[in-house]
Design a protein around this motif. Structure first.
Motif, mmCIF file in Angstrom:
data_model
loop_
_atom_site.group_PDB
_atom_site.id
_atom_site.type_symbol
_atom_site.label_atom_id
_atom_site.label_comp_id
_atom_site.label_asym_id
_atom_site.label_seq_id
_atom_site.Cartn_x
_atom_site.Cartn_y
_atom_site.Cartn_z
ATOM 1 N N LEU A 32 0.866 -1.185 0.000
ATOM 2 C CA LEU A 32 0.000 0.000 0.000
ATOM 3 C C LEU A 32 0.900 1.232 0.000
ATOM 4 N N GLY A 33 0.996 1.878 -1.127
ATOM 5 C CA GLY A 33 1.915 3.001 -1.293
ATOM 6 C C GLY A 33 1.602 4.195 -0.430
ATOM 7 N N SER A 34 0.363 4.289 0.048
ATOM 8 C CA SER A 34 0.002 5.421 0.903
ATOM 9 C C SER A 34 0.765 5.400 2.220
ATOM 10 N N ALA A 35 1.389 4.266 2.548
ATOM 11 C CA ALA A 35 2.221 4.165 3.746
ATOM 12 C C ALA A 35 3.694 4.088 3.385
ATOM 13 N N GLY A 36 4.023 4.170 2.107
ATOM 14 C CA GLY A 36 5.395 3.993 1.668
ATOM 15 C C GLY A 36 5.768 2.521 1.707
ATOM 16 N N PHE A 37 6.851 2.169 1.035
ATOM 17 C CA PHE A 37 7.342 0.797 1.107
ATOM 18 C C PHE A 37 8.821 0.761 0.786
ATOM 19 N N LEU A 38 9.445 -0.303 1.221
ATOM 20 C CA LEU A 38 10.879 -0.503 1.096
ATOM 21 C C LEU A 38 11.099 -1.741 0.232
ATOM 22 N N VAL A 39 12.023 -1.641 -0.732
ATOM 23 C CA VAL A 39 12.339 -2.795 -1.575
ATOM 24 C C VAL A 39 13.840 -3.052 -1.542
ATOM 25 N N SER A 40 14.189 -4.327 -1.627
ATOM 26 C CA SER A 40 15.595 -4.718 -1.637
ATOM 27 C C SER A 40 16.221 -4.401 -2.984
ATOM 28 N N ARG A 41 17.523 -4.367 -2.996
ATOM 29 C CA ARG A 41 18.282 -4.114 -4.225
ATOM 30 C C ARG A 41 17.905 -5.112 -5.322
ATOM 31 N N THR A 42 17.642 -6.343 -4.937
ATOM 32 C CA THR A 42 17.249 -7.361 -5.904
ATOM 33 C C THR A 42 15.979 -6.960 -6.642
ATOM 34 N N ILE A 43 15.008 -6.428 -5.929
ATOM 35 C CA ILE A 43 13.752 -5.972 -6.554
ATOM 36 C C ILE A 43 14.031 -4.781 -7.459
ATOM 37 N N VAL A 44 14.804 -3.833 -6.978
ATOM 38 C CA VAL A 44 15.138 -2.647 -7.777
ATOM 39 C C VAL A 44 15.772 -3.064 -9.099
ATOM 40 N N ASN A 45 16.786 -3.903 -9.031
ATOM 41 C CA ASN A 45 17.480 -4.337 -10.245
ATOM 42 C C ASN A 45 16.547 -5.097 -11.180
ATOM 43 N N HIS A 46 15.710 -5.933 -10.614
ATOM 44 C CA HIS A 46 14.803 -6.732 -11.431
ATOM 45 C C HIS A 46 13.800 -5.852 -12.169
ATOM 46 N N VAL A 47 13.128 -4.968 -11.450
ATOM 47 C CA VAL A 47 12.128 -4.100 -12.073
ATOM 48 C C VAL A 47 12.789 -3.184 -13.090
ATOM 49 N N ALA A 48 13.973 -2.679 -12.786
ATOM 50 C CA ALA A 48 14.676 -1.770 -13.698
ATOM 51 C C ALA A 48 15.051 -2.457 -15.010
ATOM 52 N N SER A 49 15.214 -3.767 -14.987
ATOM 53 C CA SER A 49 15.688 -4.481 -16.172
ATOM 54 C C SER A 49 14.577 -4.917 -17.116
ATOM 55 N N LEU A 50 13.325 -4.787 -16.715
ATOM 56 C CA LEU A 50 12.217 -5.310 -17.511
ATOM 57 C C LEU A 50 11.397 -4.211 -18.168
ATOM 58 N N GLU A 51 10.817 -4.542 -19.302
ATOM 59 C CA GLU A 51 9.778 -3.700 -19.886
ATOM 60 C C GLU A 51 8.465 -4.312 -19.428
ATOM 61 N N LEU A 52 7.707 -3.559 -18.689
ATOM 62 C CA LEU A 52 6.549 -4.123 -18.016
ATOM 63 C C LEU A 52 5.269 -3.374 -18.381
ATOM 64 N N PRO A 53 4.144 -4.082 -18.464
ATOM 65 C CA PRO A 53 2.873 -3.403 -18.736
ATOM 66 C C PRO A 53 2.441 -2.574 -17.539
ATOM 67 N N LEU A 54 1.659 -1.554 -17.787
ATOM 68 C CA LEU A 54 1.184 -0.679 -16.724
ATOM 69 C C LEU A 54 -0.237 -1.052 -16.334
ATOM 70 N N TYR A 55 -0.482 -1.071 -15.038
ATOM 71 C CA TYR A 55 -1.810 -1.348 -14.523
ATOM 72 C C TYR A 55 -2.327 -0.101 -13.820
ATOM 73 N N GLN A 56 -3.421 -0.210 -13.054
ATOM 74 C CA GLN A 56 -4.125 0.970 -12.547
ATOM 75 C C GLN A 56 -3.329 1.847 -11.598
ATOM 76 N N GLY A 57 -2.373 1.324 -10.912
ATOM 77 C CA GLY A 57 -1.589 2.114 -9.975
ATOM 78 C C GLY A 57 -0.205 1.523 -9.815
ATOM 79 N N GLU A 58 0.724 2.343 -9.344
ATOM 80 C CA GLU A 58 2.109 1.879 -9.243
ATOM 81 C C GLU A 58 2.282 0.760 -8.222
ATOM 82 N N ASP A 59 1.515 0.782 -7.154
ATOM 83 C CA ASP A 59 1.662 -0.229 -6.114
ATOM 84 C C ASP A 59 1.132 -1.579 -6.605
ATOM 85 N N VAL A 60 -0.070 -1.552 -7.186
ATOM 86 C CA VAL A 60 -0.652 -2.753 -7.776
ATOM 87 C C VAL A 60 0.253 -3.271 -8.891
ATOM 88 N N SER A 61 0.755 -2.371 -9.721
ATOM 89 C CA SER A 61 1.635 -2.774 -10.821
ATOM 90 C C SER A 61 2.866 -3.497 -10.296
#
Length: 171
Positions: A94-123
């Motif tokens: 729930l982004g309204s409370a902020g969230f923390l992600v590990s470096r592994t998640i950052v690197n993974h998301v940064a490396s992909l071309e991903l479809p967009l859904y209704q909100g960044e948190d759900v996506s």
């Protein structure tokens, strides 16, 4: 920007999340990345102390920490209508409370071309579910994140949502 009447489009916000992760992956050696909205209060030293307590190579695992929504029904009509093909979303923060992600998640998301859904948190939840699999991501729901808008509550590290502009200034 939202306080000034400059609300970015949903697509722009989603591009910003992926862009921020890409920027962090390419330009920092940060073990963790904290995502917060502009109406969040962050107790940086408290969060840093909590991360130090938990240090032991955890950032090498795919971890998301925050208030984690589970079994959230997909909305089909209205402002938050989504085209996600299932009835329920996979876990997401729930982004309204902020969230923390590990470096592994950052690197993974940064490396992909991903479809967009209704909100960044759900996506983020969908991206991780579809690319890593929900059993391969560690979802930690933590009371160190709150979205009650009460910055006088000293127990959370990150407090978001429901702040008036006057309260934000006081906090």
């Amino acid at each position: 920007r939202a306080h000034q009447g400059l609300t970015p489009s949903r697509n722009t916000r989603l591009q910003k999340l992926k862009g921020a992760f890409r920027w962090a992956a390419e330009r920092t050696d940060a073990s963790w990345v904290l995502k917060v909205d502009d109406d969040c209060v962050v107790r940086v030293s408290k969060l840093e102390a909590q991360l130090r307590v938990g240090e032991s190579g955890l950032d090498a695992q795919p971890i998301v920490v925050g208030l984690i929504a589970r079994d959230f029904h997909v909305i089909r009509t209205g402002k938050w209508a989504d085209h996600y093909p299932h009835d329920y979303y996979p876990p997401f923060p729930l982004g309204s409370a902020g969230f923390l992600v590990s470096r592994t998640i950052v690197n993974h998301v940064a490396s992909l071309e991903l479809p967009l859904y209704q909100g960044e948190d759900v996506s983020l939840g969908i991206w991780l579910d579809e690319s890593l699999g929900k059993d391969n991501v560690i979802w930690i729901s933590s009371d160190l994140f709150a979205r009650h808008g009460n910055c006088w509550d000293e127990s959370p590290c990150v407090i978001g949502h429901n702040f008036s502009l006057a309260d934000m200034r006081l906090c």
